[in-house]
Structures are given as C-alpha cells and as structure tokens.
Design an enzyme around this catalytic site. Structure first.
Site, PDB file in Angstrom:
ATOM      1  CB  CYS A  87      -6.134  -3.256   5.815  1.00  9.36           C
ATOM      2  SG  CYS A  87      -4.978  -2.482   6.704  1.00  9.36           S
ATOM      3  CB  THR A  88      -7.958  -1.902  10.843  1.00  7.24           C
ATOM      4  OG1 THR A  88      -6.561  -2.251  10.815  1.00  7.24           O
ATOM      5  CG2 THR A  88      -8.515  -2.608  11.533  1.00  7.24           C
ATOM      6  CG  HIS A  89      -3.434   0.944   8.717  1.00  7.52           C
ATOM      7  ND1 HIS A  89      -2.877  -0.015   9.188  1.00  7.52           N
ATOM      8  CD2 HIS A  89      -2.389   1.820   9.037  1.00  7.52           C
ATOM      9  CE1 HIS A  89      -2.213  -0.123  10.010  1.00  7.52           C
ATOM     10  NE2 HIS A  89      -1.194   1.572   9.853  1.00  7.52           N
ATOM     11  CE1 TYR A 104       3.155  -5.480  13.284  1.00 10.30           C
ATOM     12  CE2 TYR A 104       1.187  -6.637  14.110  1.00 10.30           C
ATOM     13  CZ  TYR A 104       2.122  -6.419  14.644  1.00 10.30           C
ATOM     14  OH  TYR A 104       2.668  -6.149  15.642  1.00 10.30           O
ATOM     15  N   GLY A 105       1.706  -6.758   7.484  1.00  9.22           N
ATOM     16  CA  GLY A 105       1.273  -7.615   6.392  1.00  9.22           C
ATOM     17  C   GLY A 105       1.756  -7.792   4.983  1.00  9.22           C
ATOM     18  CG  ASP A 159      -3.128  -2.298  13.718  1.00  8.13           C
ATOM     19  OD1 ASP A 159      -3.380  -3.114  13.196  1.00  8.13           O
ATOM     20  OD2 ASP A 159      -2.933  -0.961  13.618  1.00  8.13           O
ATOM     21  CB  SER A 160       0.510  -3.642  12.578  1.00  7.62           C
ATOM     22  OG  SER A 160      -0.111  -2.601  11.330  1.00  7.62           O
ATOM     23  CB  THR A 189      -2.229  -8.787   9.065  1.00  6.10           C
ATOM     24  OG1 THR A 189      -2.481  -7.582   8.122  1.00  6.10           O
ATOM     25  CG2 THR A 189      -1.627  -9.533   8.720  1.00  6.10           C
ATOM     26  CD  GLU A 239       1.459   3.186  10.196  1.00  5.39           C
ATOM     27  OE1 GLU A 239       2.243   4.259  11.303  1.00  5.39           O
ATOM     28  OE2 GLU A 239       0.230   2.959  11.075  1.00  5.39           O
ATOM     29  CB  CYS A 252      -3.885  -6.318  13.062  1.00  3.42           C
ATOM     30  SG  CYS A 252      -3.105  -6.374  11.868  1.00  3.42           S
TER      31      CYS A 252
HETATM   32  N1  DGL Z   1      -4.026  -2.728   9.468  1.00  2.00           N
HETATM   33  C1  DGL Z   1      -3.944  -4.126   9.655  1.00  2.00           C
HETATM   34  C2  DGL Z   1      -4.355  -4.540   9.444  1.00  2.00           C
HETATM   35  O1  DGL Z   1      -5.646  -4.044   9.273  1.00  2.00           O
HETATM   36  C3  DGL Z   1      -2.267  -3.109   9.301  1.00  2.00           C
HETATM   37  C4  DGL Z   1      -1.297  -4.122   7.885  1.00  2.00           C
HETATM   38  C5  DGL Z   1      -0.036  -4.188   7.773  1.00  2.00           C
HETATM   39  O2  DGL Z   1       0.276  -3.742   9.489  1.00  2.00           O
HETATM   40  O3  DGL Z   1       0.608  -4.226   7.630  1.00  2.00           O
HETATM   41  O4  DGL Z   1      -4.473  -5.368   8.252  1.00  2.00           O
END
Ligand code: DGL
Length: 272
Positions: free
Chosen positions: A186-188, A43-44, A11-12, A76, A152, A74
């Site tokens: 989004c996995t966050h 990343y998004g 993931d990011s 994204t 984060e 992720c």
């Molecule tokens: N966990 C990423 C997702 O599922 C986070 C994206 C990001 O880094 O912006 O999209």
C-alpha cells in the site's frame, strides 16, 4: 519527439505521494498532476465494484487535465481495478507488478511478506505476480487496516508507542514467517517504514513500490521518446476531493518541501 505534458498520478489520499517522491528523484524535470481522493479515502476497505468506479473516475479526471501517462499510485486500485485502465488513450502504470519483480530479485531465502489493505490482500495479486516469476516462493500476506488512518492522521513517528504497538500487532505473522523481503503493498505504508523496520528487524528488506515504479516509468518515457525536454525542475499541481489544508500540511512533510496554497485545488466529488 519530447512530450512536455505532465505525468498524472492518483491515489485515494496521501499515500501516492510516496510514489511522487520517488518520481521526483528519478525524473526531476517532469511535471506532475496529482489527484488524491481525500473525500473518499480509504478505498481498501470497500467492495471491488466501488473501488473500480472510483478508479475509473480518478483516471477520467486526470485525462481531463491532458496528462501523457497515468500512474495508479495505489496498491488497492492496482490490485483490484487495473482493468479500468484497459482502454485509456495514454500509457498506464500500476504499483503491484514492479514491486513483485523487485521483491523476487531481492529475496535470498524465497520467503516474501506482503502487507496491504484488505482489498489488496484479498485479491492475492502480489502473490500471483511473485509466483509467476518464482513458483517456489513462500508468500505470507497480511492486511493492516489501521495503517492508512494512522498515516492520514500524520501519525508515523516510530518513537510513538501507539504507532509502534499497532505495527507490532499487525506484523506478528510476518515476523513469524521468517521472510527476508517485505513488500509495502500500500503506498501509504512507506511513511511508516521506520516503525515497520523496527518491528521486522534490520535484516528484512522493505520494498517501496514507488521506487521500482518510478524506474519503470523512466525507462518507458526514455524508450518511447516522450520524456520532457525541459531543463527546469518539474512543476507539481495537486487536486483533492476534500479540504486542501490538512493535505497541504502532511504533503509538505512527506515530500520534504512546502506545498503552497496555490499548488492545491479542491475538486467537487460531483465533478468526478
Ligand atoms: N494508498 C492506497 C493503497 O496503496 C491506500 C488504500 C486506501 O485508501 O485504503 O492501497
């Protein structure tokens, strides 16, 4: 033949740990190698080309660790860069397809909400997947750009006024839409589940992509005879592209287990 090699997950940043948590429940004996690109998160908000470049590098990194399967944990990457995995020599899983399938199976009124990063929502990948399974579905999609930095930063307590007000502001269209099912695209975002549930109300089902993805991976490993035959709990190793300390602290609280110093290693972005 059983395969004892680890599952690779990336993931990011920290968000993919919500998928790791579900993998730990579904496949407790599997080893996991996790890469969190904390030096380049988020990343998004980036362009498709940049996200594709990062995704390809993340996949190559995990391959260099000899994993047996790769999961883009992720939303994204799953939405805009899944094609980077087309020629991988190992099976690849993403988190959009299982989440869309689960949402369609859960909805009663055919109204499904999707929240994700700007790149994910722009791709409309969830919507396409949902419509392919349920053409009459009404999909309301919203990007929630501030959610990733909140997570984060370790800010996810639903009692925290800043968390709650941020969630309220982003979810106003979702609440208005009357959806009975909401994909956390989004996995966050599962980290913010309590706050999200408070805002949308208890009757809305939240879809955590990690749960459905872990089940899909389990089924695949068993069907293809490549699940591990180890009986001990899986061993986890984490790699990050920025300083490990903050990752360790938040990872420990997310996973509910202490992530020791020797479990996290920093890799240089130049080596990716
Ligand atoms: N966990 C990423 C997702 O599922 C986070 C994206 C990001 O880094 O912006 O999209």
């Amino acid at each position: 033949m059983a395969d004892r090699r680890a599952i690779g997950v990336f993931d990011s940043g920290l968000g993919g740990l919500t998928v790791v948590k579900e993998l730990a429940k579904a496949l407790p004996n599997e080893d996991i190698i996790y890469f969190g690109d904390t030096g380049r998160v988020p990343y998004g908000t980036r362009s498709r080309d940049t996200i594709r470049k990062y995704a390809a590098e993340d996949e190559a990194f995990l391959l260099s660790k000899d994993v047996k399967l790769i999961i883009a944990a992720c939303g994204t990457v799953s939405s805009v860069a899944a094609d980077t995995a087309e020629n991988l020599p190992v099976p690849f899983f993403e988190v959009v397809t299982p989440a869309a399938r689960e949402a369609v199976s859960l909805t009663k009124n055919g109204k499904i909400g999707v929240i994700g990063t700007a790149a994910t929502i722009k791709s409309a990948r969830h919507e396409k997947n949902i419509k392919a399974l349920m053409p009459e579905a009404q999909v309301t999609a919203t990007s929630c750009t501030m959610f990733v930095p909140l997570v984060e930063e370790g800010w996810h307590n639903s009692e925290d006024i800043i968390v709650l007000e941020t969630v309220k502001r982003y979810l106003s269209d979702i609440v208005k839409s009357g959806c009975d099912t909401l994909i956390l695209g989004c996995t966050h975002y599962p980290v913010l589940s309590d706050a999200i549930q408070k805002v949308v109300g208890r009757d809305v089902r939240l879809v955590n992509a990690g749960t459905a993805t872990a089940e899909a991976v389990k089924e695949y490993l068993n069907k293809n005879g490549i699940a591990t035959d180890k009986k001990d709990n899986g061993v986890y190793r984490f790699f990050v592209s920025d300083k490990p300390e903050s990752f360790r602290n938040i990872a420990s609280s997310l996973l509910g287990e202490t992530v020791d110093e020797d479990m996290v290693e920093q890799v240089s972005l130049n080596d990716l």
